[in-house]
Motif scaffolding. Structure first.
Motif, PDB file in Angstrom:
ATOM      1  N   GLN A 103       0.823  -1.205   0.000  1.00 29.56           N
ATOM      2  CA  GLN A 103       0.000   0.000   0.000  1.00 29.56           C
ATOM      3  C   GLN A 103       0.856   1.253   0.000  1.00 29.56           C
ATOM      4  N   LEU A 104       1.937   1.230   0.745  1.00 33.54           N
ATOM      5  CA  LEU A 104       2.845   2.369   0.752  1.00 33.54           C
ATOM      6  C   LEU A 104       3.445   2.591  -0.627  1.00 33.54           C
ATOM      7  N   GLU A 105       3.783   1.508  -1.293  1.00 35.08           N
ATOM      8  CA  GLU A 105       4.332   1.619  -2.639  1.00 35.08           C
ATOM      9  C   GLU A 105       3.301   2.191  -3.606  1.00 35.08           C
ATOM     10  N   PRO A 157       8.178  13.238  -5.839  1.00 33.78           N
ATOM     11  CA  PRO A 157       9.076  12.927  -6.951  1.00 33.78           C
ATOM     12  C   PRO A 157       8.965  11.446  -7.307  1.00 33.78           C
ATOM     13  N   ALA A 158       9.211  11.115  -8.547  1.00 38.59           N
ATOM     14  CA  ALA A 158       9.140   9.726  -8.993  1.00 38.59           C
ATOM     15  C   ALA A 158      10.189   8.890  -8.272  1.00 38.59           C
ATOM     16  N   GLY A 159       9.805   7.656  -7.942  1.00 41.73           N
ATOM     17  CA  GLY A 159      10.741   6.728  -7.338  1.00 41.73           C
ATOM     18  C   GLY A 159      10.956   6.910  -5.848  1.00 41.73           C
ATOM     19  N   LEU A 160      10.157   7.747  -5.200  1.00 41.56           N
ATOM     20  CA  LEU A 160      10.333   7.986  -3.773  1.00 41.56           C
ATOM     21  C   LEU A 160       9.958   6.747  -2.962  1.00 41.56           C
ATOM     22  N   ASP A 161      10.817   6.367  -2.038  1.00 40.86           N
ATOM     23  CA  ASP A 161      10.514   5.309  -1.074  1.00 40.86           C
ATOM     24  C   ASP A 161       9.900   5.997   0.141  1.00 40.86           C
ATOM     25  N   LEU A 162       8.569   6.024   0.224  1.00 37.43           N
ATOM     26  CA  LEU A 162       7.876   6.765   1.266  1.00 37.43           C
ATOM     27  C   LEU A 162       8.254   6.297   2.664  1.00 37.43           C
ATOM     28  N   LYS A 163       8.307   5.008   2.810  1.00 41.01           N
ATOM     29  CA  LYS A 163       8.601   4.468   4.133  1.00 41.01           C
ATOM     30  C   LYS A 163       9.994   4.889   4.594  1.00 41.01           C
ATOM     31  N   ALA A 164      10.979   4.692   3.742  1.00 36.86           N
ATOM     32  CA  ALA A 164      12.357   5.011   4.114  1.00 36.86           C
ATOM     33  C   ALA A 164      12.548   6.516   4.308  1.00 36.86           C
ATOM     34  N   ALA A 165      11.978   7.315   3.404  1.00 35.52           N
ATOM     35  CA  ALA A 165      12.149   8.765   3.492  1.00 35.52           C
ATOM     36  C   ALA A 165      11.502   9.324   4.744  1.00 35.52           C
ATOM     37  N   SER A 166      10.353   8.779   5.101  1.00 32.11           N
ATOM     38  CA  SER A 166       9.637   9.280   6.266  1.00 32.11           C
ATOM     39  C   SER A 166      10.342   8.897   7.562  1.00 32.11           C
ATOM     40  N   LEU A 167      10.787   7.661   7.641  1.00 37.85           N
ATOM     41  CA  LEU A 167      11.502   7.238   8.840  1.00 37.85           C
ATOM     42  C   LEU A 167      12.815   8.017   8.995  1.00 37.85           C
ATOM     43  N   LYS A 168      13.466   8.298   7.900  1.00 38.30           N
ATOM     44  CA  LYS A 168      14.701   9.083   7.958  1.00 38.30           C
ATOM     45  C   LYS A 168      14.427  10.478   8.500  1.00 38.30           C
ATOM     46  N   LEU A 169      13.367  11.114   8.013  1.00 36.99           N
ATOM     47  CA  LEU A 169      13.005  12.443   8.474  1.00 36.99           C
ATOM     48  C   LEU A 169      12.665  12.429   9.959  1.00 36.99           C
ATOM     49  N   ALA A 214      -6.155  -0.327  -3.949  1.00 29.66           N
ATOM     50  CA  ALA A 214      -5.009  -0.359  -3.040  1.00 29.66           C
ATOM     51  C   ALA A 214      -5.195   0.608  -1.880  1.00 29.66           C
ATOM     52  N   ASP A 215      -5.880   1.728  -2.134  1.00 34.43           N
ATOM     53  CA  ASP A 215      -6.074   2.731  -1.102  1.00 34.43           C
ATOM     54  C   ASP A 215      -7.078   3.756  -1.609  1.00 34.43           C
TER      55      ASP A 215
END
Length: 445
Positions: free
Chosen positions: A87-89, A102-114, A314-315
């Motif tokens: 679902q995140l994808e 932006p295209a290709g963003l890994d939402l899970k990884a980017a959010s946890l990093k922030l 999916a959502d």
């Protein structure tokens, strides 16, 4: 900070009184030393925030200390409580197709990093405990805050007062249940979280400075103008689709809650939880909430199932004024006159479909008048043409004050899909559903 859901709604972990940290940083002693809490000082703050906020705890709130890695694991576990990686994808792809990410963003990884780079503590709605993060005062905007009141650990006090206010909200207004009720609508969830974060930020700041009045709220509101620049400096490559909704909860949340306080003190703030704002639109335009009585419109989006029977939902989502503004600013520039179209939003609903061939977005938006809808449709068609080119099919249709957007394979059979959606969909206001008239269509090729 509290919690949320799709990716804007899932990015709900607090930056821990980030707004006030622009102003304050103490250094004489620390509320947390290693893995231990100064229990005497914590008890003092707990008593003080109850007196200031004029609410009482109904049960104790355990204070625990976690390492940054343990805190990140808690954030990830909460993120995945209701949603899968798939679902995140899908949300990430849909956000890229609409121009939000932006295209290709890994939402899970980017959010946890922030979040890991900024979080110093949070109230865990599910575990009902207050979590402080080791070294939290030395990360992110904490480390760039100004020196102030050096005889006290102002940062620690404000952080704990902020997060304990969330515990008060949860125990007195059942915040966890309220957020669960709006988890299928990002924009409504964002509005409620803005109330919770605005309330907690004002209360934490007021506790630190030792008073609560209109001038205290005004001082904090004015200081929040520095917030975007501070986060940009600390996390310079964060996509706007993630950073803007997160900061909105603090900056606009404080402004909205401060308006309630001016009108009726903490009693008026308490009333926001019994009758919460319905959208980021109301947060951005407080007069619509405080002075208007019109129920917020909602879109019933249907009719696509038969034609897209091989696709799985999916959502679903509601972007609201804020995220539409982000899309326009990202793709047209913040100075574009077309950005103002977002302020004429009244409702939207998005369905994200997927199958092995990819993701398909069906998005209906309603604006305050037919002219704005037609204008938005032309602007957004041009935006999508530039963003997607010929690589991804996309079509737009307009009926009265509503716009239908289809991005993905569904646009290839738009001539049959669009009428089916229009015929089955409606804008509902105050329990009355208004269907779309077939004669009022303006198809954009």
């Amino acid at each position: 900070m509290t919690s949320g859901e799709s990716f804007t709604r899932r990015l709900w972990w607090p930056i821990c009184a980030i707004a006030a940290l622009i102003l304050l940083r103490g250094c004489a002693y620390s509320l947390v030393r290693g893995d231990r809490v100064n229990s005497q000082e914590a008890a003092h703050i707990e008593a003080g925030i109850q007196a200031l906020r004029q609410l009482r705890f109904k049960q104790p709130v355990p204070l625990v200390v976690k390492t940054p890695d343990e805190a990140e694991s808690m954030m990830e576990a909460d993120m995945m409580r209701d949603y899968t990686d798939n679902q995140l994808e899908a949300d990430s792809v849909a956000g890229a197709l609409t121009g939000l990410y932006p295209a290709g963003l890994d939402l899970k990884a980017a959010s946890l990093k922030l979040l890991k780079s900024q979080v110093a503590g949070f109230y865990d709605l599910h575990g009902k405990e207050m979590v402080l993060v080791e070294g939290g005062a030395d990360v992110g905007v904490w480390n760039s805050a100004a020196q102030f009141m050096i005889q006290r650990d102002v940062v620690g006090e404000m952080l704990l007062a902020h997060e304990l206010t969330h515990a008060l909200q949860d125990q007195n207004f059942d915040l966890e249940s309220s957020l669960d009720k709006v988890k299928d609508n990002d924009d409504r969830a964002l509005a409620l979280k803005s109330v919770a974060e605005g309330d907690a930020t004002i209360a934490g700041f007021a506790y630190a400075v030792g008073r609560m009045d209109d001038s205290t709220a005004d001082s904090l509101t004015n200081s929040l103008k520095q917030l975007p620049q501070a986060l940009a400096a600390e996390a310079p490559h964060t996509p706007e689709g993630l950073s803007v909704p997160l900061l909105f909860q603090y900056s606009e949340g404080v402004r909205f809650v401060a308006e309630a306080y001016r009108r009726g003190g903490w009693t008026a703030v308490d009333a926001l939880y019994r009758n919460p704002p319905q959208s980021s639109h109301q947060i951005l335009h407080p007069e619509l909430y405080f002075d208007g009585n019109a129920p917020a419109p909602r879109i019933e989006l249907a009719g696509y199932d038969g034609i897209m029977s091989g696709w799985k939902k999916a959502d679903d989502d509601t972007y609201g004024e804020l995220l539409i503004r982000v899309i326009l600013e990202r793709n047209l520039g913040k100075q574009s006159s077309e950005v103002g179209l977002a302020a004429r939003w009244i409702a939207d609903r998005m369905i994200i479909l997927e199958q092995s061939r990819g993701v398909n977005v069906i998005w209906m938006l309603a604006f305050s008048d037919a002219h704005t809808a037609s204008h938005f449709a032309v602007v957004y068609q041009t935006l999508l043409d530039r963003l997607l080119g010929d690589s991804t099919p996309h079509r737009i249709d307009v009926r009265s004050n509503a716009v239908l957007v289809v991005i993905g394979e569904g646009a290839d059979y738009f001539d049959s899909l669009a009428p089916a959606i229009w015929n089955a969909s409606a804008i509902e206001t105050g329990g009355v559903a208004a269907r779309f008239e077939p004669s009022a269509s303006s198809l954009l090729q």
